[in-house]
Design a protein around this motif. Sequence first.
Motif, mmCIF file in Angstrom:
data_model
loop_
_atom_site.group_PDB
_atom_site.id
_atom_site.type_symbol
_atom_site.label_atom_id
_atom_site.label_comp_id
_atom_site.label_asym_id
_atom_site.label_seq_id
_atom_site.Cartn_x
_atom_site.Cartn_y
_atom_site.Cartn_z
ATOM 1 N N PHE A 63 0.833 -1.203 0.000
ATOM 2 C CA PHE A 63 0.000 0.000 0.000
ATOM 3 C C PHE A 63 0.871 1.258 0.000
ATOM 4 C CE2 PHE A 63 -2.957 3.030 2.283
ATOM 5 C CZ PHE A 63 -3.823 3.199 1.221
ATOM 6 N N ILE A 64 1.941 1.250 0.768
ATOM 7 C CA ILE A 64 2.846 2.401 0.795
ATOM 8 C C ILE A 64 3.452 2.633 -0.581
ATOM 9 C CG2 ILE A 64 5.101 3.159 1.655
ATOM 10 C CD1 ILE A 64 4.238 2.029 4.404
ATOM 11 N N THR A 79 -1.106 10.323 3.665
ATOM 12 C CA THR A 79 -2.266 9.446 3.474
ATOM 13 C C THR A 79 -2.183 8.215 4.367
ATOM 14 O OG1 THR A 79 -2.551 10.191 1.194
ATOM 15 C CG2 THR A 79 -3.558 8.083 1.783
ATOM 16 N N TYR A 80 -1.006 7.583 4.412
ATOM 17 C CA TYR A 80 -0.873 6.371 5.232
ATOM 18 C C TYR A 80 -1.105 6.708 6.708
ATOM 19 C CZ TYR A 80 0.704 1.989 7.152
ATOM 20 O OH TYR A 80 0.754 0.809 7.837
ATOM 21 N N VAL A 83 -4.824 7.107 7.172
ATOM 22 C CA VAL A 83 -5.529 5.824 7.082
ATOM 23 C C VAL A 83 -5.329 4.993 8.348
ATOM 24 C CG1 VAL A 83 -5.469 3.581 5.884
ATOM 25 C CG2 VAL A 83 -5.563 5.694 4.568
ATOM 26 N N THR A 84 -4.129 5.038 8.913
ATOM 27 C CA THR A 84 -3.822 4.195 10.073
ATOM 28 C C THR A 84 -3.867 4.970 11.391
ATOM 29 O OG1 THR A 84 -1.431 4.531 9.800
ATOM 30 C CG2 THR A 84 -2.415 2.617 8.682
ATOM 31 N N ALA A 85 -4.390 6.186 11.361
ATOM 32 C CA ALA A 85 -4.491 6.983 12.593
ATOM 33 C C ALA A 85 -5.310 6.211 13.627
ATOM 34 C CB ALA A 85 -5.138 8.324 12.299
ATOM 35 N N GLY A 86 -4.817 6.187 14.826
ATOM 36 C CA GLY A 86 -5.521 5.509 15.908
ATOM 37 C C GLY A 86 -5.252 4.012 15.984
#
Length: 195
Positions: A63-64, A79-80, A83-86
């Motif tokens: 994905f990266i 963006t990554y 998307v992966t926040a939290g």
Amino acid sequence: MASLQAMRDDIGRGGLIANPQSPEAHYHNARVHELGGNYSAARRSYLAYFRSDLPILDPHLRFIEFLKVQEGTAGARETYNAVTAGIDSAMPTYARLLLRPPAQRIAGLRQYLQDNPDFAPAAYHLSLEYSELRLGSQTLADQRQELAYLQAFQNIDAAGGLLRYMVDQQLVAQWRADAEARLLALSASDGALQN
């Protein structure tokens, strides 16, 4: 791990999975869409996969790379992270390290490997930081660092510290072949490294 084997089997089959219900099916579809050039569908499938938060690294790496092609490194980082926040589990935490600037990335990778000595990808990525490919030209100190991390990668891999985090056997084979080739190249200058 049954789901890991199912994911490997799904990826090996090819073709889209209609009505994907599992994380494995979403990742499979993401790869098929990506390879077919349907980037918006690939992104949706990746995002559906990430809701599962499986302890598998290569979907994050893919994905990266996908994001870097679409948005550049800075955009991929933004963006990554969004998307992966939290999500503070191991794979997103590790993947975020790979998007940092070089000095921060190396420091983060070293700390990650120290905290997770059975995680072969960290040793592999650290070896790349000191490689001729990344640096252009290497000092003897760089070569020694690359050699040490390549040896660590192979040792951790032999103990099972690579396959348990990866689903894509092609990527595993690529990393192993690359590590072996770089070790052979470094062994040619072994006398200088030993001194």
